[in-house]
Design an enzyme around this catalytic site. Structure first.
Site, short mmCIF file in Angstrom:
data_model
loop_
_atom_site.label_atom_id
_atom_site.label_comp_id
_atom_site.label_asym_id
_atom_site.label_seq_id
_atom_site.Cartn_x
_atom_site.Cartn_y
_atom_site.Cartn_z
N ASP A 186 0.84 -1.20 0.00
CA ASP A 186 0.00 0.00 0.00
C ASP A 186 0.87 1.25 0.00
O ASP A 186 1.64 1.48 0.93
CB ASP A 186 -0.91 0.03 1.23
CG ASP A 186 -2.02 -1.01 1.17
OD1 ASP A 186 -2.27 -1.51 0.07
OD2 ASP A 186 -2.62 -1.30 2.22
N GLU A 209 -8.74 -9.64 0.06
CA GLU A 209 -8.69 -11.10 0.19
C GLU A 209 -9.88 -11.65 0.96
O GLU A 209 -10.42 -11.00 1.85
CB GLU A 209 -7.39 -11.51 0.90
CG GLU A 209 -6.15 -11.12 0.11
CD GLU A 209 -4.85 -11.24 0.88
OE1 GLU A 209 -3.81 -11.44 0.25
OE2 GLU A 209 -4.88 -11.13 2.12
N THR A 235 -1.80 -16.52 -3.20
CA THR A 235 -0.55 -15.77 -3.07
C THR A 235 0.60 -16.66 -2.59
O THR A 235 0.42 -17.84 -2.33
CB THR A 235 -0.73 -14.60 -2.08
OG1 THR A 235 -1.01 -15.11 -0.77
CG2 THR A 235 -1.86 -13.69 -2.51
N GLU A 268 -0.17 -15.23 -7.43
CA GLU A 268 0.62 -14.01 -7.42
C GLU A 268 1.63 -14.08 -6.29
O GLU A 268 1.45 -14.82 -5.33
CB GLU A 268 -0.27 -12.78 -7.26
CG GLU A 268 -0.92 -12.65 -5.88
CD GLU A 268 -1.79 -11.41 -5.78
OE1 GLU A 268 -2.79 -11.36 -6.50
OE2 GLU A 268 -1.48 -10.51 -4.99
N LEU A 283 5.04 -10.85 -1.86
CA LEU A 283 5.91 -9.71 -1.57
C LEU A 283 6.60 -9.25 -2.85
O LEU A 283 6.76 -10.03 -3.79
CB LEU A 283 6.98 -10.11 -0.53
CG LEU A 283 6.45 -10.59 0.82
CD1 LEU A 283 7.60 -11.11 1.68
CD2 LEU A 283 5.71 -9.47 1.55
#
Length: 386
Positions: free
Chosen positions: A51, A135, A295, A333, A336
């Site tokens: 973010d 999520e 993820t 994906e 980090l």
């Protein structure tokens, strides 16, 4: 990948949508022959990994939350979480006469109507946000203000009055009304480890008791029901547009090697050494022809702290097997920002898992690997909205 922020588009008044900045961004993508994955971001931006800007929920929604703080997820110590409206009030008209699910559906419908001429060729996928960081999970490990730090077990988020009301009803229905007064009180704090707590310890832990089974089944089912409600609307809204739907599930790999899998449990994934928590999620997504987006596929087990029994590779394999059983597409994906060749090789490896002799192909979304692009898109959207 482009976050379409509820807090920007419907910021000032319910049902009033400002698509200006997004129209320009999507037309820019079209002019360069790019495809757009639009993420319906119904959460607060700021405080999580990746973010770079702060985007709160719409002003009018925040006004309602200020009047009734129980619209926010709450932990056992009374700490409120402002990232996402509590799923405990999904079906209640608490947001200016609309339910949260109705607000999300109206937003997606307005997006479809405004960009219908681009659906299916420029806009090819809509990822539906369902919780913090977009999520499908509870905000059990909030990083903001240092509340949680890796690799803490997190905390259950079921102490707002709406969640507690549902828990009470579930306990009474099961013939155990005393189980409905509160969530586990012996599950430790955000930064404890499993063996620090009575609830999550491997020997005699509450997680493996009849009460633990009842609570964790209720807590995880509430999350699945939340996903079901939103996907029911999303599927009907984008039907026959040529657009795919996806949902992101968090890769919670720390303490994966323990019996209780405490961080997964507090996040709402009822996954333990004795129970597969991802198959039920995959089956729910399959009912709506949605893609399971997972993820942490760039991570390798030995790169993570082994004292915390981290096992991202084993976790990815488990999820791949669950999606294979449910016959739902799997996308991935990186969790980090990573720019090195080793991480890229791991992503490629994860994209072609061989499970029980069957090859499973996973689509890779390098959205956080390209975090600089993501940040620029977010900042451009904010700037264009003003």
């Amino acid at each position: 990948m482009m976050d379409v922020w509820w807090g920007l588009v419907e910021r000032d008044a319910p049902g009033t949508y400002n698509w200006g900045g997004y129209t320009e961004l999507i037309e820019m993508a079209k002019s360069h022959g790019l495809k757009v994955q639009a993420v319906m971001s119904f959460h607060h931006c700021g405080g999580n990994v990746g973010d770079s800007v702060t985007i709160p929920l719409p002003k009018w929604a925040v006004e309602e939350i200020d009047k009734d703080p129980d619209l926010e997820y709450t932990d056992q110590w009374g700490r409120r979480n402002h990232e996402y409206v509590s799923l405990g009030c999904d079906t209640l008209p608490v947001l200016k006469g609309r339910t949260p699910v109705q607000c999300y559906a109206d937003f997606m419908r307005a997006f479809r109507d405004n960009f219908k001429h681009l659906l299916g060729h420029t806009i090819v996928e809509i990822q539906v946000g369902m919780g913090p960081a977009g999520e499908l999970r509870y905000p059990s490990y909030p990083e903001q203000n240092g509340t949680w730090k890796f690799p803490g077990i997190g905390a259950f988020q079921c102490y707002d009055k709406y969640m507690l009301g549902s828990l009470k009803d579930a306990a009474e229905a099961s013939g155990k009304p005393r189980w409905g007064s509160t969530g586990p009180t012996d599950a430790g704090h955000y930064n404890n480890w499993p063996e620090d707590t009575r609830f999550f310890r491997k020997e005699g832990g509450g997680w493996n008791s009849p009460y633990g089974e009842f609570f964790l089944s209720w807590y995880s089912q509430m999350l699945i029901d939340h996903g079901e409600r939103i996907l029911t609307s999303a599927k009907s809204i984008v039907e026959n547009t040529g657009v795919k739907i996806s949902v992101k599930v968090a890769g919670i790999h720390w303490h994966y090697g323990t019996r209780s899998h405490a961080p997964e449990l507090t996040a709402g994934y009822y996954n333990t050494r004795f129970r597969d928590g991802y198959l039920a999620i995959a089956q729910m997504l399959a009912r709506h022809n949605a893609i399971f987006n997972f993820t942490c596929i760039e991570m390798r087990d030995h790169e993570q702290p082994q004292d915390a029994l981290c096992a991202p590779e084993k976790l990815v394999r488990q999820v791949a097997l669950a999606t294979q059983k449910a016959q739902v597409p799997l996308a991935g994906e990186n969790a980090l920002p990573r720019y090195d060749e080793i991480a890229h090789e791991q992503i490629l490896k994860a994209s072609f898992l061989n499970i029980d002799g069957l090859q499973t192909t996973e689509r890779y979304e390098g959205r956080k690997g390209c975090s600089q692009v993501k940040e620029r898109v977010q900042e451009a959207a904010v700037a264009l909205m003003h």
